[in-house]
Design an enzyme around this catalytic site. Structure first.
Site, PDB file in Angstrom:
ATOM      1  N   ASP A 258      -7.958  -5.510   0.207  1.00  0.00           N
ATOM      2  CA  ASP A 258      -8.469  -6.302  -0.907  1.00  0.00           C
ATOM      3  C   ASP A 258      -7.941  -7.719  -0.953  1.00  0.00           C
ATOM      4  OD1 ASP A 258     -10.281  -4.527  -1.813  1.00  0.00           O
ATOM      5  OD2 ASP A 258      -8.770  -3.348  -2.856  1.00  0.00           O
TER       6      ASP A 258
ATOM      7  N   HIS B  60       0.844  -1.184   0.000  1.00  0.00           N
ATOM      8  CA  HIS B  60       0.000   0.000   0.000  1.00  0.00           C
ATOM      9  C   HIS B  60       0.879   1.233   0.000  1.00  0.00           C
ATOM     10  CE1 HIS B  60      -3.146   2.838   1.058  1.00  0.00           C
ATOM     11  NE2 HIS B  60      -3.983   1.925   0.613  1.00  0.00           N
TER      12      HIS B  60
HETATM   13  N1  ACO Z   1       4.338  -7.626  -4.727  1.00  0.00           N
HETATM   14  C1  ACO Z   1       5.697  -7.610  -4.892  1.00  0.00           C
HETATM   15  N2  ACO Z   1       6.458  -6.507  -4.773  1.00  0.00           N
HETATM   16  C2  ACO Z   1       5.814  -5.347  -4.493  1.00  0.00           C
HETATM   17  C3  ACO Z   1       4.419  -5.284  -4.301  1.00  0.00           C
HETATM   18  C4  ACO Z   1       3.677  -6.468  -4.428  1.00  0.00           C
HETATM   19  N3  ACO Z   1       2.364  -6.487  -4.259  1.00  0.00           N
HETATM   20  N4  ACO Z   1       4.078  -4.005  -4.037  1.00  0.00           N
HETATM   21  C5  ACO Z   1       5.197  -3.292  -4.052  1.00  0.00           C
HETATM   22  N5  ACO Z   1       6.262  -4.102  -4.322  1.00  0.00           N
HETATM   23  C6  ACO Z   1       7.677  -3.708  -4.358  1.00  0.00           C
HETATM   24  C7  ACO Z   1       8.013  -2.983  -5.645  1.00  0.00           C
HETATM   25  O1  ACO Z   1       8.482  -3.847  -6.631  1.00  0.00           O
HETATM   26  C8  ACO Z   1       9.054  -2.004  -5.188  1.00  0.00           C
HETATM   27  O2  ACO Z   1      10.279  -2.698  -5.078  1.00  0.00           O
HETATM   28  P1  ACO Z   1      11.674  -1.910  -5.383  1.00  0.00           P
HETATM   29  O3  ACO Z   1      11.785  -0.832  -4.361  1.00  0.00           O
HETATM   30  O4  ACO Z   1      12.707  -2.984  -5.227  1.00  0.00           O
HETATM   31  O5  ACO Z   1      11.578  -1.384  -6.784  1.00  0.00           O
HETATM   32  C9  ACO Z   1       8.631  -1.639  -3.756  1.00  0.00           C
HETATM   33  O6  ACO Z   1       7.868  -2.762  -3.302  1.00  0.00           O
HETATM   34  C10 ACO Z   1       7.776  -0.369  -3.678  1.00  0.00           C
HETATM   35  O7  ACO Z   1       6.727  -0.477  -4.624  1.00  0.00           O
HETATM   36  P2  ACO Z   1       6.028   0.785  -5.294  1.00  0.00           P
HETATM   37  O8  ACO Z   1       5.264   0.319  -6.488  1.00  0.00           O
HETATM   38  O9  ACO Z   1       7.048   1.868  -5.500  1.00  0.00           O
HETATM   39  O10 ACO Z   1       5.078   1.237  -4.119  1.00  0.00           O
HETATM   40  P3  ACO Z   1       3.819   2.168  -4.259  1.00  0.00           P
HETATM   41  O11 ACO Z   1       3.604   2.772  -2.939  1.00  0.00           O
HETATM   42  O12 ACO Z   1       3.963   3.088  -5.426  1.00  0.00           O
HETATM   43  O13 ACO Z   1       2.660   1.127  -4.672  1.00  0.00           O
HETATM   44  C11 ACO Z   1       0.822  -0.341  -4.607  1.00  0.00           C
HETATM   45  C12 ACO Z   1       1.638   0.717  -3.853  1.00  0.00           C
HETATM   46  C13 ACO Z   1       0.405   0.204  -6.003  1.00  0.00           C
HETATM   47  C14 ACO Z   1      -0.457  -0.655  -3.832  1.00  0.00           C
HETATM   48  C15 ACO Z   1       1.701  -1.633  -4.771  1.00  0.00           C
HETATM   49  O14 ACO Z   1       2.056  -2.133  -3.487  1.00  0.00           O
HETATM   50  C16 ACO Z   1       0.980  -2.716  -5.587  1.00  0.00           C
HETATM   51  O15 ACO Z   1       1.051  -2.685  -6.817  1.00  0.00           O
HETATM   52  N6  ACO Z   1       0.285  -3.693  -4.903  1.00  0.00           N
HETATM   53  C17 ACO Z   1      -0.470  -4.709  -5.587  1.00  0.00           C
HETATM   54  C18 ACO Z   1      -1.810  -4.147  -6.036  1.00  0.00           C
HETATM   55  C19 ACO Z   1      -2.775  -3.932  -4.870  1.00  0.00           C
HETATM   56  O16 ACO Z   1      -2.990  -4.792  -4.036  1.00  0.00           O
HETATM   57  N7  ACO Z   1      -3.407  -2.739  -4.881  1.00  0.00           N
HETATM   58  C20 ACO Z   1      -4.437  -2.410  -3.889  1.00  0.00           C
HETATM   59  C21 ACO Z   1      -4.058  -1.202  -3.111  1.00  0.00           C
HETATM   60  S1  ACO Z   1      -5.246  -0.960  -1.816  1.00  0.00           S
HETATM   61  C22 ACO Z   1      -6.582  -0.263  -2.559  1.00  0.00           C
HETATM   62  O17 ACO Z   1      -6.555   0.363  -3.575  1.00  0.00           O
HETATM   63  C23 ACO Z   1      -7.808  -0.478  -1.822  1.00  0.00           C
END
Ligand code: ACO
Length: 431
Positions: free
Chosen positions: A366, A308
């Site tokens: 979720d 998140h």
């Molecule tokens: N699985 C594996 N790795 C992940 C995940 C994941 N679900 N989420 C983040 N990471 C990693 C990224 O690869 C990144 O790694 P790095 O630093 O080595 O490059 C690091 O964690 C940070 O990720 P970002 O994408 O920069 O984090 P951000 O805060 O922008 O993204 C997000 C948050 C979009 C929710 C992300 O965690 C994600 O894509 N999760 C999966 C989708 C999801 O469940 N979304 C629901 C959100 S809650 C809602 O809307 C109700």
């Protein structure tokens, strides 16, 4: 707007600029850069808004480190445990918990707006049967501006109020109709003797040929799903609604914009993506393979329902949602279903893995909501529409707050331009 109590100094090419700092009632201090361009001729750069407050607000507060979510100051676990969705809607919209009389009046106003203009039924029928219900919702909600002309004047507080009630009231009917249409069943009209969640379940699952009794445990779980998704401060879809509204667009158009943004798998679409991922994993022995893929930098795969932008400890909504999942699955006698086993093992495996711990990736709301919704009988394509139903009150509350601000300016971000500088047009025969 808060008073500035401190300031920061910024030095550019030896020249100093004073930037006011505001201290919020909760959360980090905020640096005011609004006059920076006029004074210093520079922009700030923050794609993805990781360090930018786009507005001031009194509605919802999140402390991501502490895993805290407050609506008008009330913790989400207390609201989910003691309150119900329409009461939380009242709180978000008007700022205080309602008295019994205020709640009765509010519930009656919502209940009396649940039907759709009959001509809108033709609108649903224009879609292909295999349309995703989110596509139908974007279209139909946008089209409400063509059906309810008496509530599109945003300068009139009465019209704003009517539009708000209409949207909260009609969204379940629209989502249920979108579902019924895709499965080829007749639309089920709302019933005013049922509460919000029960009415929605009935509109989704009843058929004219049979009696349908709403199970109170399922209705409570549905209400809780709505409550847990009601608002989440300046998330992507809410910011989309605010940006659309900043141009003076009508409320139905703004909420349609919010629905479009919510659809994406990084936001509201994650609940559908999460369940599809669990189904794809299929059996617990395949979990290590998927964990390895999620950790592989060269593989775009992510664990859906994990991570998140704001919560870096735990998602307080996920805790409540997990309890609901256990309750519903036990009631339905599916607590040993294979997908649930995959979900439980996947959660445990990810939480024990240093990759996820180091990056502060925890299950979000979720991760569990899809499991409950599937057990209730919803197809995955309905998960995000249900989120949209719930979030409508958040969008509307934030929209109302924004347009009642006399200082409202159109949202117009700047950019760091890295393209070509001015050059002369070259005729096609010379290229
Ligand atoms: N699985 C594996 N790795 C992940 C995940 C994941 N679900 N989420 C983040 N990471 C990693 C990224 O690869 C990144 O790694 P790095 O630093 O080595 O490059 C690091 O964690 C940070 O990720 P970002 O994408 O920069 O984090 P951000 O805060 O922008 O993204 C997000 C948050 C979009 C929710 C992300 O965690 C994600 O894509 N999760 C999966 C989708 C999801 O469940 N979304 C629901 C959100 S809650 C809602 O809307 C109700």
């Amino acid at each position: 707007m808060a008073e500035s109590t401190k300031s920061a100094k910024l030095t550019i090419d030896g020249k100093e600029y004073d930037l006011p700092i505001y201290s919020p009632t909760a959360g980090p201090d905020v640096l005011d850069i609004r006059k920076l361009y006029a004074q210093a001729g520079v922009f700030t750069y923050d794609p993805g808004f990781t360090s930018t407050a786009s507005c001031d607000s009194t509605i919802t507060f999140i402390d991501g480190g502490a895993g805290e979510l407050l609506h008008r100051g009330y913790p989400i676990d207390q609201l989910a445990g003691k309150s119900h969705y329409l009461e939380v809607c009242y709180l978000l919209l008007y700022g205080e918990l309602p008295s019994p009389a205020q709640l009765e009046d509010f519930e009656s106003r919502v209940t009396n707006h649940t039907m759709l203009h009959e001509q809108m039924m033709n609108f649903f029928r224009g879609f292909r049967r295999d349309a995703h219900p989110m596509a139908v919702m974007v279209g139909v909600v946008g089209a409400m501006s063509a059906f309810y002309h008496d509530s599109t004047d945003i300068t009139d507080p009465w019209q704003r109020e009517v539009a708000s009630i209409r949207l909260i009231a009609k969204m379940p009917t629209i989502a249920a109709n979108a579902y019924k249409y895709t499965i080829g069943q007749p639309f089920i009209y709302p019933r005013n003797d049922l509460d919000y969640a029960s009415n929605f379940l009935r509109m989704c699952f009843a058929v004219p040929a049979e009696d349908y009794q709403v199970n109170p445990i399922l209705s409570r779980a549905m209400d809780r799903i709505f409550t847990l998704h009601a608002d989440h401060e300046q998330n992507a879809s809410t910011s989309t609604v605010r940006l659309a509204s900043s141009s003076g667009a009508n409320p139905f158009a703004c909420i349609a914009a919010g629905i479009a943004c919510l659809w994406g798998p990084a936001h509201g679409g994650a609940n559908q993506a999460c369940l599809e991922m669990l189904n794809e994993i299929g059996t617990v022995d395949r979990i290590p393979e998927f964990i390895a893929r999620a950790k592989d930098k060269d593989d775009p795969f992510r664990l859906m329902g994990f991570g998140h932008r704001v919560y870096k400890n735990f998602d307080p909504r996920a805790k409540v949602m997990k309890e609901s999942a256990d309750e519903v699955l036990e009631l339905l006698g599916v607590d040993n279903n294979p997908i649930l086993q995959v979900a439980k093992e996947l959660e445990a495996a990810a939480l024990a893995d240093p990759y996820f711990a180091d990056k502060k990736l925890f299950p979000n709301v979720d991760f569990y909501s899809g499991i409950i919704l599937e057990a209730m009988g919803f197809p995955t394509s309905m998960f995000t529409p249900i989120f949209a139903v719930a979030r409508t009150v958040g969008w509307i509350s934030q929209w109302k707050e924004q347009i009642s601000d006399p200082q409202l300016k159109i949202g117009r971000p700047r950019q760091l331009y890295l393209g070509e500088t001015a050059r002369d047009y070259s005729d096609i025969e010379n290229r």
